[in-house]
Design an enzyme around this catalytic site. Structure first.
Site, short mmCIF file in Angstrom:
data_model
loop_
_atom_site.label_atom_id
_atom_site.label_comp_id
_atom_site.label_asym_id
_atom_site.label_seq_id
_atom_site.Cartn_x
_atom_site.Cartn_y
_atom_site.Cartn_z
N GLY A 190 -18.60 -32.77 -55.02
CA GLY A 190 -18.74 -31.50 -55.72
C GLY A 190 -18.72 -31.82 -57.20
N HIS A 191 -19.87 -31.76 -57.85
CA HIS A 191 -19.97 -32.14 -59.27
C HIS A 191 -20.18 -30.88 -60.11
CE1 HIS A 191 -21.22 -36.53 -58.15
NE2 HIS A 191 -20.06 -36.16 -57.64
N GLN B 111 -17.85 -39.53 -55.30
CA GLN B 111 -16.49 -39.96 -54.93
C GLN B 111 -15.94 -40.86 -56.04
OE1 GLN B 111 -19.01 -40.22 -51.99
NE2 GLN B 111 -18.47 -38.08 -52.16
N ASP C 135 -13.63 -36.76 -58.37
CA ASP C 135 -13.40 -35.58 -59.21
C ASP C 135 -12.98 -35.94 -60.64
OD1 ASP C 135 -13.94 -34.09 -56.96
OD2 ASP C 135 -11.83 -33.98 -56.38
N LYS D 218 -17.52 -36.63 -63.28
CA LYS D 218 -18.81 -37.34 -63.33
C LYS D 218 -19.97 -36.38 -63.63
CE LYS D 218 -17.98 -38.71 -59.11
NZ LYS D 218 -16.58 -38.28 -58.93
P1 GDP Z 1 -16.80 -34.79 -60.33
O1 GDP Z 1 -16.75 -34.66 -58.85
O2 GDP Z 1 -16.40 -36.14 -60.80
O3 GDP Z 1 -18.10 -34.36 -60.94
O4 GDP Z 1 -15.67 -33.79 -60.89
P2 GDP Z 1 -15.39 -32.28 -60.36
O5 GDP Z 1 -16.46 -31.39 -60.87
O6 GDP Z 1 -15.10 -32.26 -58.92
O7 GDP Z 1 -13.99 -31.99 -61.07
C1 GDP Z 1 -13.83 -32.05 -62.44
C2 GDP Z 1 -13.32 -30.68 -62.90
O8 GDP Z 1 -12.83 -30.78 -64.21
C3 GDP Z 1 -14.41 -29.62 -62.98
O9 GDP Z 1 -13.85 -28.36 -62.73
C4 GDP Z 1 -14.91 -29.73 -64.40
O10 GDP Z 1 -15.49 -28.51 -64.88
C5 GDP Z 1 -13.61 -30.00 -65.11
N1 GDP Z 1 -13.69 -30.81 -66.33
C6 GDP Z 1 -14.47 -31.89 -66.60
N2 GDP Z 1 -14.13 -32.42 -67.79
C7 GDP Z 1 -13.12 -31.69 -68.27
C8 GDP Z 1 -12.30 -31.77 -69.44
O11 GDP Z 1 -12.44 -32.66 -70.28
N3 GDP Z 1 -11.33 -30.83 -69.59
C9 GDP Z 1 -11.14 -29.83 -68.68
N4 GDP Z 1 -10.17 -28.94 -68.91
N5 GDP Z 1 -11.87 -29.73 -67.58
C10 GDP Z 1 -12.83 -30.67 -67.35
P1 IMO Z 2 -16.74 -36.19 -55.85
O1 IMO Z 2 -18.12 -36.81 -55.86
C1 IMO Z 2 -12.70 -36.24 -54.22
C2 IMO Z 2 -12.24 -37.60 -50.07
C3 IMO Z 2 -11.81 -36.57 -49.05
C4 IMO Z 2 -11.06 -37.46 -48.09
C5 IMO Z 2 -11.88 -38.74 -48.07
C6 IMO Z 2 -12.88 -38.84 -46.94
O2 IMO Z 2 -16.74 -34.72 -56.06
O3 IMO Z 2 -15.82 -36.94 -56.73
P2 IMO Z 2 -15.18 -37.66 -46.40
O4 IMO Z 2 -15.56 -36.21 -46.30
O5 IMO Z 2 -15.97 -38.41 -47.42
O6 IMO Z 2 -15.19 -38.34 -45.07
O7 IMO Z 2 -13.64 -37.65 -46.87
O8 IMO Z 2 -12.57 -38.75 -49.32
N1 IMO Z 2 -13.45 -37.22 -50.85
C7 IMO Z 2 -13.43 -36.84 -52.13
N2 IMO Z 2 -12.38 -36.61 -52.97
N3 IMO Z 2 -13.97 -36.11 -54.66
C8 IMO Z 2 -15.02 -36.36 -53.86
O9 IMO Z 2 -16.29 -36.37 -54.30
C9 IMO Z 2 -14.77 -36.70 -52.51
N4 IMO Z 2 -15.56 -36.97 -51.44
C10 IMO Z 2 -14.74 -37.30 -50.44
O10 IMO Z 2 -10.99 -35.59 -49.64
O11 IMO Z 2 -9.78 -37.77 -48.61
MG MG Z 3 -15.86 -33.45 -57.38
#
Ligand code: GDP
Ligand code: IMO
Ligand code: MG
Length: 427
Positions: free
Chosen positions: A40-41, A222, A13, A16
């Site tokens: 979840g991207h 991840q 998270d 990416k």
């Molecule tokens: P990913 O899994 O690495 O793609 O990241 P996620 O989407 O799960 O989580 C990142 C969260 O931060 C999302 O809600 C994005 O919309 C938000 N986000 C990304 N970059 C920024 C930033 O620079 N500032 C803020 N406030 N939110 C951001």
């Molecule tokens: P993105 O791509 C954050 C965590 C789960 C759990 C562990 C194992 O959005 O960054 P799993 O379902 O893979 O067997 O869970 O890994 N986890 C993540 N945490 N971002 C993710 O993906 C994750 N994918 C798995 O919360 O601790």
């Molecule tokens: Mg994510």
């Protein structure tokens, strides 16, 4: 051409999805190499906020091809939902989404087994996303798995029945109650949707494209500290999330890897169980969670929050060979008068500057330095000259401690809220 890799340096998270979307115009092909719908991207642009789980984050651009590589595990149910949601936004994936025949399928019984395994672990549960990721990779390495290439063969249903029969025995062992008949129709509907897409030998496709001079960006899921080998085992996911995973998950040879782009938040978060040295179980942690809206994009769970952890970051940089860094969510730290960075740990009576092997069973205490906060709204800034000096100091300090340039500072979730620094390779 070589393939660049973009991946998370923390516990996932990091942001990416946002950066892949920002960088996509500089590439021809965006390819996911591991993980599945546990990811979840999130992408935000033109007032749209969209979360992708399996489909690469280049899908909103018209002139790019998106590849789901052999290292990915696909749940046809979630995949169909993703495609339907994209259709609603006017995105037609039929010509720009290609799926590896070697990618493994998540069956409904894999999801049940994930839930049964977590229930059996009780308080020691991993905190899995319950998407069936672990059981699917177990069947892959156990050589029992079903792959995308199987779904168009006459033997598919029989292979499915054989694997499900095995899973039923395991579920009985767990005394786990379930109703498979309720889950199967959506699975087979998803299979029909998958059949309509283009299935390819993605290793051939990607290598041929690179030979023809096309630029490839491999999108990680991840984070490095969730890697099956190098993460905080057993509280990890079931795939190699690090650069090496892009080689095995796409069929790109190590000497064909170019830049390795490491994404990290200006602080740390983690969702699920497991060690987190800089976790803040106090008002500051709660403030980061609220201001940063730190709730999971896949499961909605609150994310655990803490200060930036340099020993952990340096570990991830080493394992990945990161050549440039991008720092996300700098805007969230605008709230704080002072900001801490962990530079060392106290561990077993010693002060150390590396991430040790056995932090699951032994207490680890962070040692911090404190820096002055910038206390300015960053979210409307659009170039490096506008950034407050305290933020530039924060960036310079991290560059010095890691030895790797920070090429982007992100100041908001939107595509446009992205500041390119002097070192930016992609402007
Ligand atoms: P990913 O899994 O690495 O793609 O990241 P996620 O989407 O799960 O989580 C990142 C969260 O931060 C999302 O809600 C994005 O919309 C938000 N986000 C990304 N970059 C920024 C930033 O620079 N500032 C803020 N406030 N939110 C951001
Ligand atoms: P993105 O791509 C954050 C965590 C789960 C759990 C562990 C194992 O959005 O960054 P799993 O379902 O893979 O067997 O869970 O890994 N986890 C993540 N945490 N971002 C993710 O993906 C994750 N994918 C798995 O919360 O601790
Ligand atoms: Mg994510």
């Amino acid at each position: 051409m070589s393939a660049d890799v973009l991946l998370g340096l923390q516990w996932g998270d990091e942001g990416k999805g946002k950066i892949v979307d920002v960088l996509t115009p500089k590439y021809d092909i965006i390819a996911r190499f591991q993980g599945g719908p546990n990811a979840g991207h999130t992408l935000e642009f033109n007032g749209i906020k969209h979360v992708l789980h399996t489909i690469p984050s280049g899908i909103f651009h018209d002139s790019n091809i998106n590849v789901v590589g052999n290292g990915v595990v696909i749940d046809p149910v979630i995949f169909k939902k993703e495609i339907d949601a994209l259709k609603k936004l006017g995105v037609d994936v039929s010509k720009k989404l290609l799926i590896s025949k070697r990618a493994h399928l998540i069956l409904p019984t894999h999801r049940l087994l994930d839930a049964a395994s977590e229930a059996a672990k009780g308080k020691d549960k991993i905190g899995s996303t319950l998407k069936g990721i672990g059981p699917t990779y177990m069947d892959k390495t156990g050589r029992n798995g079903l792959r995308v290439g199987d779904i168009t063969t006459p033997a598919f249903k029989q292979k499915y029945d054989t694997l499900v029969a095995k899973h039923k025995q395991l579920l009985a062992f767990h005394n786990y109650e379930y109703n498979l008949a309720e889950l199967e129709p959506a699975f087979f509907e998803g299979i029909e949707v998958l059949k309509e897409l283009q299935h390819i030998d993605s290793e051939q496709y990607i290598n041929k494209a690179m030979r023809a001079g096309k630029k490839v960006l491999a999108e990680g899921a991840q984070g490095s500290l969730l890697d099956i080998d190098f993460g905080t085992y057993p509280f990890v996911t079931s795939s190699n999330t690090v650069t090496a995973g892009a080689c095995t998950g796409l069929g790109v040879a190590p000497n064909k890897i170019g830049n390795v782009i490491g994404i990290f938040k200006a602080y740390c978060t983690r969702v699920g169980s497991g060690p987190f040295p800089t976790e803040l179980n106090d008002e500051t942690g709660e403030k980061i969670r609220q201001v940063g809206r730190e709730f999971g994009a896949t499961t909605g769970r609150p994310r655990r929050c803490g200060w930036l952890d340099l020993p952990a970051l340096n570990y991830a940089i080493m394992i990945n060979g990161a050549t440039e860094l991008m720092m996300m969510k700098a805007d969230i730290l605008s709230e704080f008068d002072t900001i801490k960075i962990c530079t060392h740990y106290k561990f077993k009576g010693e002060t150390i500057d590396y991430l040790p092997y056995d932090i699951v069973d032994n207490a680890i205490e962070p040692v911090y330095i404190e820096m002055k906060g910038w206390k300015k709204d960053l979210t409307k800034m659009d170039n490096i000259d506008q950034l407050p000096v305290e933020l530039k100091d924060y960036v310079a300090y991290i560059e010095k401690q890691t030895g790797v340039p920070i090429s982007i500072v992100s100041i908001g979730p939107d595509r446009k809220q992205t500041i390119f620094m002097e070192h930016a390779l992609v402007k």
